[in-house]
Every structure is written in structure tokens, then in C-alpha cells.
Design an enzyme around this catalytic site. Structure first.
Site, PDB file in Angstrom:
ATOM      1  N   ASP A  47       0.842  -1.191   0.000  1.00  0.00           N
ATOM      2  CA  ASP A  47       0.000   0.000   0.000  1.00  0.00           C
ATOM      3  C   ASP A  47       0.882   1.248   0.000  1.00  0.00           C
ATOM      4  OD1 ASP A  47      -2.802   1.211   0.596  1.00  0.00           O
ATOM      5  OD2 ASP A  47      -1.480   2.168   2.066  1.00  0.00           O
ATOM      6  N   TYR A  52       2.942   9.877  -0.099  1.00  0.00           N
ATOM      7  CA  TYR A  52       3.898   9.248   0.830  1.00  0.00           C
ATOM      8  C   TYR A  52       5.354   9.390   0.374  1.00  0.00           C
ATOM      9  CZ  TYR A  52      -0.143   6.575   2.690  1.00  0.00           C
ATOM     10  OH  TYR A  52      -1.340   6.192   3.221  1.00  0.00           O
ATOM     11  N   LYS A  81      -2.692   5.863  -4.231  1.00  0.00           N
ATOM     12  CA  LYS A  81      -3.818   6.782  -3.982  1.00  0.00           C
ATOM     13  C   LYS A  81      -3.596   8.142  -4.638  1.00  0.00           C
ATOM     14  CE  LYS A  81      -3.964   4.613   0.574  1.00  0.00           C
ATOM     15  NZ  LYS A  81      -2.570   4.525   1.017  1.00  0.00           N
ATOM     16  N   HIS A 114      -7.693   9.312  -2.120  1.00  0.00           N
ATOM     17  CA  HIS A 114      -7.126   9.281  -0.765  1.00  0.00           C
ATOM     18  C   HIS A 114      -8.076   9.910   0.261  1.00  0.00           C
ATOM     19  CE1 HIS A 114      -2.901   9.183   1.243  1.00  0.00           C
ATOM     20  NE2 HIS A 114      -3.830   8.929   2.134  1.00  0.00           N
TER      21      HIS A 114
END
Ligand code: NDP
Length: 317
Positions: A47, A52, A81, A114
Site C-alpha cells: 500500500d 507518501y 492513492k 485518498h
């Protein structure tokens, strides 16, 4: 999932957290090497998210294993996402192409919105409706850039609206789930509509979270220890199994190899109903991901609080 595609029952989380400089990004190929080790150990679902900053090293780790001939691309399930500043319909395909470039792959297995919250480039609130974003998600699935599409951090009303007004049913909903926030109503609603629930921050207060005061259960909680001793497991394993036994896909994050082994070694036991109920009883509706700085946004998904925190995404002069 509701489209016939299978999702591995546990996912490796690659969000490395936040510090005074913003989102922590991987250094010295550490994440690449952990991912490649994770694949050796048996992890198949990873994930990540555009925000990120881990797509690149995740992709490197996965491609290393594919190039070695250890796994094939179709053995691996990648979730990423769409970030909040890319919510306009025509931005979705562009954003996913950027993520695919970072990953070095030509499709992802699952693409999630997201947050239901749209933002402008300067992080001010944008009025773009998440249903417009959902059309963009449907487009990327048609283009073959994402095999499945879904949403993250949507509440029940928002998910209901996607089910009613969308042409494609979301395959997955990713939300915070751990003993302090069992999300039973939202989980039941999603599962009764054939939507797979993925649970983030699965350890809740078993592990330290910044300098927040942490309510039970901690890692040595007697209720969890008793269950763990019965099965010869650790309390983190019990909590991950509790998610799996609720048909939720937990997303534990670790950068430690021995924990990679521990966190996937949860498929040789099963909790009984009374044990699941005992863990459910810790529920306080407590969120560790609570972006109250967005709470004046029209699509803010969570309950509002009295004193929202400052927006860490807004650049200060
Ligand atoms: P986790 O519940 O996975 O907690 C991570 C912490 O637990 C780390 O400090 C890790 O330390 C420690 N840990 C991991 N395994 C063990 C173990 N067996 N025993 C003791 N400690 C352990 O929470 P996160 O908040 O990190 O969330 C996990 C993932 O969920 C993220 O990486 C991300 O992929 C996803 N997520 C999604 C969000 C969304 O908005 N959709 C929001 C937040 C997370 P160490 O690394 O040192 O092992």
C-alpha cells in the site's frame, strides 16, 4: 472483490510518517530492500500513495524481484492513492500516470481517492466534487491504468453517494481500523455492499504514536496477552488476526525484518467470536488520523472538534 479480482488478505504499509520537515521519505534504498525482503517472506500486497513519497522505492523493490524471476507482476498487488490536489476529472489520469512512472509499472491493482477533500495547488480548499473525481477514477480503470478503483477516508453518506451516482461500484474502502476504532457501522455497510474494507493503522495504541497519550489496549494489555498466550502468538499478531477475522485487510507498516515475519504469520489460527467481542469492547471511536485542519471543507468526512490543529500542508512565510 466485487469485480472478481482477488486482493491478498494483508497489505504492507509504506507510509513512513511525518516529522517537522513534513512527510518522511525513504533513504539509502532502505524501503526498496525491505520490500524485496518482504516479497521473499511472502508479502504480496503493498500500500502506498502519491503523497507518501514511497512509490519509487516500492517500485524498485518489486521490480528487483520480478527481474530476478522470483515473482511475476501478476503475483503482486499494488495499491496507490490520488492526492487531494488532483481531484479534477482530467487530472486523475495525469496523476496516476505520474504514480506509475514513479513505480516503474504500467498499471496498479487498486487506485483509491485518498480523501473526499479537494484542494487547490496552494492547499486552499477547492469546491471540486468527489463525484467528478470518481468519473476520473472510472476513466483510468477503462484505460487499463488501474485494475480496480475505490475510495479512502469516505464516510457512510459519501460512500452511499458514490454507490448511487457512480457507474462503477468501488471495489474497496480504506479506513482507520484498530481496537480503539472498530468502525462497525461503516464496515457493515461497506461489506453488505460487497466492498472490501482495508484497515489502516491496525495496531492502534499497541505502538507509540508521536507523543499522544495512549489509551488501552497497549502491547501488554492483559486481555490481549491472554488471547495471545492461548494461540502461542504475540499481541500484535492477535490484533492483525482480529481484523482478518472481521474480513478486513489490515495494513501494518514495519521497517524491521523480524516484524515482517511476525506480521504475516497470522494464518494458522483463528479467533473465536467471544475473543473478537472482547477486542471490539475497546472501541472508543478514537482516530489517530484526524486532519481537523480540513474540517471547514464541505466534504470533510469526520466529526468536527472544538480546536482544530494548524494545517501542516500550508506553507508558512
Ligand atoms: P501501524 O498500525 O502499522 O503502526 C506502525 C508502527 O508499528 C511502526 O512504529 C512500527 O515500527 C510498529 N510495528 C509494526 N509491527 C510491529 C510489531 N509486530 N510489534 C510492535 N510494533 C510493530 O500504523 P500506520 O499508521 O503506520 O499505518 C499503516 C499503513 O496504513 C501506512 O503505512 C499506510 O500504508 C496506511 N495508512 C493509510 C492512511 C490513509 O489515509 N488511507 C492513513 C494512515 C496509514 P517499526 O517500523 O519500527 O517496526
Amino acid at each position: 472483490m466485487n469485480n472478481g479480482i482477488k486482493m491478498p488478505a494483508v497489505a504492507f504499509g509504506t507510509y513512513l510518517g511525518f516529522d517537522q520537515n513534513g512527510v518522511v521519505t525513504p533513504k539509502n534504498h532502505e524501503l526498496r530492500d525491505v520490500v524485496s525482503k518482504a516479497i521473499d517472506i511472502g508479502w504480496r500486497h503493498f500500500d502506498t500513495a502519491a503523497i507518501y513519497g514511497t512509490e519509487q522505492e516500492l517500485g524498485e523493490g518489486v521490480r528487483m524481484k520480478i527481474d530476478d524471476g522470483n515473482v511475476k507482476r501478476e503475483d503482486i498487488f499494488i495499491t496507490t492513492k490520488l492526492w487531494n490536489t488532483k481531484h479534477k476529472r482530467d487530472q486523475v489520469a495525469q496523476a496516476l500516470r505520474e504514480s506509475l512512472k514513479n513505480l516503474g509499472l504500467n498499471y496498479v491493482d487498486l487506485y483509491l481517492i485518498h480523501w473526499p477533500i479537494g484542494l487547490n495547488e496552494d492547499n486552499s480548499h477547492s469546491a471540486v466534487d468527489y463525484m467528478e473525481t470518481w468519473r476520473g477514477m472510472e476513466d483510468v480503470q477503462k484505460l487499463g491504468l488501474a485494475k480496480s478503483i475505490g475510495v479512502s477516508n469516505f464516510n457512510k453518506g459519501q460512500l452511499e453517494r458514490v454507490l448511487k451516482e457512480g457507474s462503477v461500484k468501488p471495489a474497496a474502502l480504506q479506513i482507520e481500523v484498530h481496537p480503539q476504532i472498530t468502525q462497525s457501522e461503516l464496515v457493515d455497510f461497506a461489506q453488505s455492499n460487497d466492498i472490501v474494507v482495508m484497515g489502516y493503522s491496525p495496531f492502534g495504541s499497541l505502538v507509540n504514536r508521536y507523543d499522544m497519550p495512549l489509551p488501552p489496549p497497549r502491547i501488554d494489555d492483559p486481555v490481549l496477552v491472554e488471547i495471545a498466550e492461548k494461540y502461542g502468538k504475540t499481541t500484535p499478531q492477535v490484533v492483525l488476526r482480529w481484523a482478518v477475522d472481521r474480513n478486513i485487510v489490515p495494513i501494518p507498516k514495519t521497517m524491521k525484518v523480524h516484524r515482517l515475519e511476525e506480521n504475516i504469520n497470522i494464518f494458522d489460527f483463528k479467533l473465536q467470536k467471544d475473543e473478537i467481542d472482547k477486542i471490539n469492547a475497546f472501541d472508543k471511536g478514537l482516530r489517530y488520523t484526524l486532519p481537523s485542519f480540513w474540517q471547514s471543507h464541505p466534504f470533510y468526512p469526520f466529526e468536527k472538534i472544538d480546536k482544530p490543529i494548524d494545517d501542516p500542508f500550508l506553507k508558512k512565510e
